[in-house]
Design a protein around this motif. Sequence first.
Motif, PDB file in Angstrom:
ATOM      1  N   ASP A 190       0.886  -1.023   0.288  1.00  0.00           N
ATOM      2  CA  ASP A 190      -0.115  -0.038   0.036  1.00  0.00           C
ATOM      3  C   ASP A 190       1.054   1.117   0.653  1.00  0.00           C
ATOM      4  O   ASP A 190       1.903   1.049  -0.114  1.00  0.00           O
ATOM      5  CB  ASP A 190      -0.916  -0.019   1.163  1.00  0.00           C
ATOM      6  N   LEU A 191       0.118   2.157   0.245  1.00  0.00           N
ATOM      7  CA  LEU A 191       1.241   4.018   0.318  1.00  0.00           C
ATOM      8  C   LEU A 191       2.246   3.564   0.945  1.00  0.00           C
ATOM      9  O   LEU A 191       3.664   4.178   0.145  1.00  0.00           O
ATOM     10  CB  LEU A 191       0.014   4.947   0.925  1.00  0.00           C
ATOM     11  N   ASP A 192       2.117   3.053   2.181  1.00  0.00           N
ATOM     12  CA  ASP A 192       3.045   3.656   2.514  1.00  0.00           C
ATOM     13  C   ASP A 192       4.423   2.486   3.202  1.00  0.00           C
ATOM     14  O   ASP A 192       5.838   2.734   2.292  1.00  0.00           O
ATOM     15  CB  ASP A 192       3.004   2.531   4.292  1.00  0.00           C
ATOM     16  N   ASP A 193       3.749   0.919   1.919  1.00  0.00           N
ATOM     17  CA  ASP A 193       4.656   0.563   1.545  1.00  0.00           C
ATOM     18  C   ASP A 193       6.276   1.086   0.372  1.00  0.00           C
ATOM     19  O   ASP A 193       7.035   0.966  -0.060  1.00  0.00           O
ATOM     20  CB  ASP A 193       4.569  -1.010   0.952  1.00  0.00           C
ATOM     21  N   TRP A 194       5.151   1.701  -0.622  1.00  0.00           N
ATOM     22  CA  TRP A 194       5.709   2.170  -1.758  1.00  0.00           C
ATOM     23  C   TRP A 194       6.163   3.221  -1.139  1.00  0.00           C
ATOM     24  O   TRP A 194       7.604   3.412  -2.016  1.00  0.00           O
ATOM     25  CB  TRP A 194       4.363   2.543  -2.737  1.00  0.00           C
ATOM     26  N   LYS A 195       6.171   4.314  -0.568  1.00  0.00           N
ATOM     27  CA  LYS A 195       6.842   5.706   0.340  1.00  0.00           C
ATOM     28  C   LYS A 195       7.644   4.984   0.320  1.00  0.00           C
ATOM     29  O   LYS A 195       9.499   6.229   0.434  1.00  0.00           O
ATOM     30  CB  LYS A 195       5.506   5.896   0.640  1.00  0.00           C
ATOM     31  N   PHE A 196       8.020   3.898   1.570  1.00  0.00           N
ATOM     32  CA  PHE A 196       9.524   4.169   3.023  1.00  0.00           C
ATOM     33  C   PHE A 196      10.425   2.829   2.227  1.00  0.00           C
ATOM     34  O   PHE A 196      10.850   2.362   3.065  1.00  0.00           O
ATOM     35  CB  PHE A 196       9.272   4.164   3.875  1.00  0.00           C
ATOM     36  N   ARG A 197       9.617   2.684   0.778  1.00  0.00           N
ATOM     37  CA  ARG A 197      10.585   1.133  -0.032  1.00  0.00           C
ATOM     38  C   ARG A 197      11.964   1.379   0.230  1.00  0.00           C
ATOM     39  O   ARG A 197      12.105   2.196  -0.038  1.00  0.00           O
ATOM     40  CB  ARG A 197      10.080   0.312  -1.491  1.00  0.00           C
ATOM     41  N   LYS A 198      12.851   0.025   0.138  1.00  0.00           N
ATOM     42  CA  LYS A 198      13.944   0.029   0.379  1.00  0.00           C
ATOM     43  C   LYS A 198      14.486   0.972  -1.602  1.00  0.00           C
ATOM     44  O   LYS A 198      14.048   0.455  -2.088  1.00  0.00           O
ATOM     45  CB  LYS A 198      14.983  -0.293   0.844  1.00  0.00           C
ATOM     46  N   LEU A 199      14.940   1.758  -1.804  1.00  0.00           N
ATOM     47  CA  LEU A 199      15.960   2.397  -3.133  1.00  0.00           C
ATOM     48  C   LEU A 199      16.966   1.471  -3.740  1.00  0.00           C
ATOM     49  O   LEU A 199      17.900   0.743  -3.131  1.00  0.00           O
ATOM     50  CB  LEU A 199      16.246   3.646  -2.824  1.00  0.00           C
ATOM     51  N   ASN A 200      16.786   0.655  -5.244  1.00  0.00           N
ATOM     52  CA  ASN A 200      17.644  -0.567  -5.107  1.00  0.00           C
ATOM     53  C   ASN A 200      18.932   0.681  -6.226  1.00  0.00           C
ATOM     54  O   ASN A 200      18.310   2.057  -6.302  1.00  0.00           O
ATOM     55  CB  ASN A 200      17.033  -0.630  -6.467  1.00  0.00           C
ATOM     56  N   GLU A 201      19.974  -0.053  -5.919  1.00  0.00           N
ATOM     57  CA  GLU A 201      21.669   0.706  -6.735  1.00  0.00           C
ATOM     58  C   GLU A 201      21.083   0.895  -7.762  1.00  0.00           C
ATOM     59  O   GLU A 201      20.723  -0.153  -8.436  1.00  0.00           O
ATOM     60  CB  GLU A 201      22.430  -0.649  -6.338  1.00  0.00           C
ATOM     61  N   PRO A 202      21.742   1.665  -8.036  1.00  0.00           N
ATOM     62  CA  PRO A 202      20.713   3.148  -9.440  1.00  0.00           C
ATOM     63  C   PRO A 202      22.063   2.089 -10.459  1.00  0.00           C
ATOM     64  O   PRO A 202      22.977   1.007 -10.170  1.00  0.00           O
ATOM     65  CB  PRO A 202      22.074   4.351  -9.732  1.00  0.00           C
TER      66      PRO A 202
END
Length: 383
Positions: A190-202
């Motif tokens: 949901d919205l919180d999962d999407w907003k605070f997800r771990k970023l992928n290495e570029p």
Amino acid sequence: MRTLWLLLLVLLPSTSSKAQGEYYFPDRNAVWTTRSPEKMNMDATAVNDAVKFAMNNEYSGSRDLRIAILKGFEREPFHEILGPTKKRGGPAGMILKNGYLVTSWGDIGRVDMTFSVTKSFLSTVAGLADDRQLIASTSDKVDTYIWDGTFGGEHNAKITWEHLLQQTSDWSGELWGGLDWADRPPREGDLDDWKFRKLNEPGTVMEYNDVRVNLLAYCLTHVWRKALPAVLKEEVMDPVGASSTWRWFGYENAWTEVDGVEVKSVTGGGHSGGGIFINTLDMARFGLLFLNKGKWGKDQVISEAWIQKATTPSTPNPNYGYLWWINTKGDRHWEGWSEDLFYAAGFGGNFIVVDREHDLVVVTRWLEPSRMGEFMAILRKAL
């Protein structure tokens, strides 16, 4: 001397460019020269079957593209239309062989939205910057060119031009009111999962994301130091003899200052409105330029080296290069067609397909996207 002259006569035909010797390039405003399928060694029945298929499988979304856009992206939180839209026409398209028009259907002179086909035009503007050394290398980090804080922070500072072009940057931020994490969110969570997800290495994960593509357009606007539609017009569309009817739009609020002048920053698609509005004929000219390795006639418009780079599969997605789709083995592979085939693709069934193996350019408008593979399979029988 006579022997040398005869030798030259024998050698000249074999060393001349196939494209220069055989391809046809229409003049501006010219009626496109037509050749029958039979004359181009194509099966007329299969060509006609492909056209009938395209006409009978119109994109199922509303012809009112505001409705189609809002319906198509209804899962996205905060999604709204921010740029121009236009009601669309019916199915249309063209098939070129060696530049000659083999067949067409629908209203090929009608100007319509192209959605993510725009991305391949944007890629070309980046290529021109690379050719002219406005960008020294696509492996350069973007923050060495755009130092206004857009690439601030440990994660964003790692992003290169190649990451933006391959949609592997995972840039985190907000642009023109668009939030990166709210664009095409995952099916899970949901919205919180999407907003605070771990970023992928570029460079490690490909994510189709219009906010980040619009970011590329913003960065290129500052590299070119002028509006990108002007760059595209002067460097590509005028040299290939395109009409004066195409337009490239941005969002209503997408203005940036360049050398003291307010300049519109355009979009890489029509996800929230905007993008390139263009007719089928001009799309075909763009495809023909790429079929001929960046040359229009004898004039090199964009370098062959850039086209090779742009159509090289990325590591995270073997079907994607620099904002071009590639027919390598993978989820988007069309059986029976060369793995060197590449194409621009947009919402609603807009395609520009370039197939060098058979000297073909195929343009479709408003063909149900899920049936494009079937269309290509029918057309393959013509060759």
